[in-house]
Design an enzyme around this catalytic site. Sequence first.
Site, mmCIF file in Angstrom:
data_model
loop_
_atom_site.group_PDB
_atom_site.id
_atom_site.type_symbol
_atom_site.label_atom_id
_atom_site.label_comp_id
_atom_site.label_asym_id
_atom_site.label_seq_id
_atom_site.Cartn_x
_atom_site.Cartn_y
_atom_site.Cartn_z
ATOM 1 C CG ASP A 8 -2.119 0.852 1.094
ATOM 2 O OD1 ASP A 8 -3.196 0.418 1.507
ATOM 3 O OD2 ASP A 8 -1.982 1.979 0.569
ATOM 4 C CG ASP A 103 -3.230 3.653 -3.046
ATOM 5 O OD1 ASP A 103 -4.207 2.917 -3.215
ATOM 6 O OD2 ASP A 103 -2.999 4.253 -1.982
ATOM 7 C CD GLU A 104 -5.782 -1.249 -1.784
ATOM 8 O OE1 GLU A 104 -5.564 -2.040 -0.865
ATOM 9 O OE2 GLU A 104 -6.795 -0.544 -1.854
#
Length: 412
Positions: A8, A103-104
């Site tokens: 993350d 974003d992960e």
Amino acid sequence: MKTIFHVDMDAFFVSVEELHHPELKGKPVVVGGQPDQRGVVSAASYAARKFGVHSAMPLRTAYKLCPQAIFVEGHPKRYKECSEQVFHVLRSFTPRVEMASIDEAYLDLTGAERLHGPPMLAAHKLHERVREKTRLNCSIGVAATRLVAKICSDQAKPNGVLWILPGAEARFLAPLEVRKIPGVGKVTEKALHTYGIRRIGDLASLDRNFLESKFGKWGLALAGKAQGLDAGGWFAGEIGEGPDAKSISHEHTFNEDTADVEVIDATLAKLSEMVASRLREHSLHARTVQLKLRYSDFSTFTRAHTLDHATQLDIDLVEHSRRLFHANWTGKPVRLLGVHASNLQIEEGQLNLIEGEKQERWKKALTAVDRIRGKFGTGSVSLGSAMKGGFRERVHETPADLPGKHPRKQER
DNA sequence: TCTGGGGTCCTAGGACCC
DNA sequence: TCTGGGGTCCTAGGACCC
């Protein structure tokens, strides 16, 4: 027993902005727009969070809490590029990667000890490689399930690595608030609180039947999650290819509510064009067109229509979104409009002769339009109002405040 | 606290069919 | 004409995620 990594990125949008403007580093930064605009915080730097600013908060509120913060517009293109960069780094580590959002990502490192060493060593190696190649910080959670790995990466923030050994899940989860479980939001949290359930440990010690009687199917899934299991829904399944897209949509909130039919029709055209353009980009056809309508009092309605054939043409979406709008509009000022395409399929389906010819003609024209848009931006060409009911010659003005999207990364 | 935009999944009711 | 039951499709709304 599996070994799952959850990677993350830390304050992703803010960090990307800092790459372009190093002078922002360490300062309270809010990504999402100017505080006099309608909108919410997409991301806040750690310095801004100290003042109570967090994502999803109205920009005006953020300004009140932290007037000295630097407010910057979001740059979706930059974030997408960085996200792809991150993906390539992860991909170089193992082919079993799945981006869960911009974003992960989840990585399956089961059986990779020979290549990367024991989990903790591997995680630190990966952490370092991401930083080195992208100059961005991330946090990594390591566990036997996706669920625990995800909660883990959250606990590791910022810029940390955390591994929960198999068998230690219950002890790790027990003291955490139920809200930490992905899928438990405001509403579920409140409902759980009314039964005195505040921590994951409380949840874990409950009878499954009790949870099922109160929350139905969702209650059973909750019981599993409290044990750290990837119970049901989106967490089940192998890490690899993500599922296919189910819908494509665009919406717009006006900076000031409007009852101007010209503006409304032009906006619906613009949104329809954006949706259709993306359908073509992905070689998809949609059968269901849905209109979204929000009034000044925030009351929100959706109205859908399913076509007998699937389409990827601007005209079809414009026609039906407008039809849905005018059949349902009360005449009161409108805050938001949205156009949503679903029931997606790869083939366009069987068409009759006239429909087929129409589609062919438009397809040629639109392919050209997409090319120009690709070169000069989405605002460069709009067939918009010209399509209304047939032969209006007027070329409409793009609503001044139209495009500009601000995807956001939420951190609670 | 005056509340964006792009998604996913779930529920529930009604139409329709066998 | 007192009325079953299952399956599927469609529509509307809502919780939730980033």
